[in-house]
Write a protein that holds these residues in place. Sequence first.
Motif, PDB file in Angstrom:
ATOM      1  N   LYS A  15      32.064 -37.427-159.646  1.00 22.39           N
ATOM      2  CA  LYS A  15      30.746 -37.006-160.149  1.00 22.39           C
ATOM      3  C   LYS A  15      30.267 -37.965-161.242  1.00 22.39           C
ATOM      4  O   LYS A  15      29.127 -38.434-161.218  1.00 22.39           O
TER       5      LYS A  15
ATOM      6  N   ASP B 223      30.360 -33.465-151.532  1.00 30.16           N
ATOM      7  CA  ASP B 223      29.160 -33.671-150.723  1.00 30.16           C
ATOM      8  C   ASP B 223      29.273 -35.030-150.026  1.00 30.16           C
ATOM      9  O   ASP B 223      30.210 -35.794-150.264  1.00 30.16           O
ATOM     10  N   GLN B 224      28.332 -35.331-149.171  1.00 28.56           N
ATOM     11  CA  GLN B 224      28.399 -36.547-148.352  1.00 28.56           C
ATOM     12  C   GLN B 224      28.492 -37.822-149.187  1.00 28.56           C
ATOM     13  O   GLN B 224      29.321 -38.682-148.917  1.00 28.56           O
ATOM     14  N   GLN B 225      27.646 -37.952-150.194  1.00 32.32           N
ATOM     15  CA  GLN B 225      27.655 -39.150-151.029  1.00 32.32           C
ATOM     16  C   GLN B 225      28.992 -39.288-151.778  1.00 32.32           C
ATOM     17  O   GLN B 225      29.563 -40.381-151.842  1.00 32.32           O
ATOM     18  N   SER B 226      29.482 -38.191-152.312  1.00 30.28           N
ATOM     19  CA  SER B 226      30.754 -38.214-153.034  1.00 30.28           C
ATOM     20  C   SER B 226      31.915 -38.511-152.098  1.00 30.28           C
ATOM     21  O   SER B 226      32.874 -39.188-152.473  1.00 30.28           O
ATOM     22  N   ARG B 227      31.829 -38.006-150.873  1.00 27.23           N
ATOM     23  CA  ARG B 227      32.881 -38.250-149.883  1.00 27.23           C
ATOM     24  C   ARG B 227      32.992 -39.750-149.569  1.00 27.23           C
ATOM     25  O   ARG B 227      34.092 -40.276-149.428  1.00 27.23           O
TER      26      ARG B 227
END
Length: 155
Positions: A93, A132-136
Amino acid sequence: IYQRHRLTNRHHIINNIFISLMKNVFKLSNELKIEGSQSFERLVGNLCEPNTQNILTISNGGSTKDSDINNSLLQIKSGLRKYLPILICNYIKFYLQYQINIIIKPSLDNVIYKMIDLLTLNELNFINKVLDQQSRVVFKNIYEDYKKFYKWKDE
């Protein structure tokens, strides 16, 4: 139950402290000197790699057995693994939220690698599912770098 609850509270406090410190390292990365990021790296290293001299496992005659030390280390690391996913998710994050000064990036890389190094496949999969997708995508890149640059390989 009380002892178990105390342990949970202790880890909750430790998590909050580490998350707060981590946020400040990321947030102040342009103002932080390399020594500051290295100090944070050492602190996480002490959390993830406990010093065996600090483990008080005494056997007959006042001597410490290697097996007792190893068992204590395994218990400490097993307990720690329950809380590392929270730290890793917060790391990602902050990684996305703040621009990191290139000078402190190696220390921050080592911080995340030390945390990942303790996790089992189950914890890694859990982290992947909650992001979430971006964090993944960020986590996948960090994990690939971990395998490439940090994890010891027997070739």
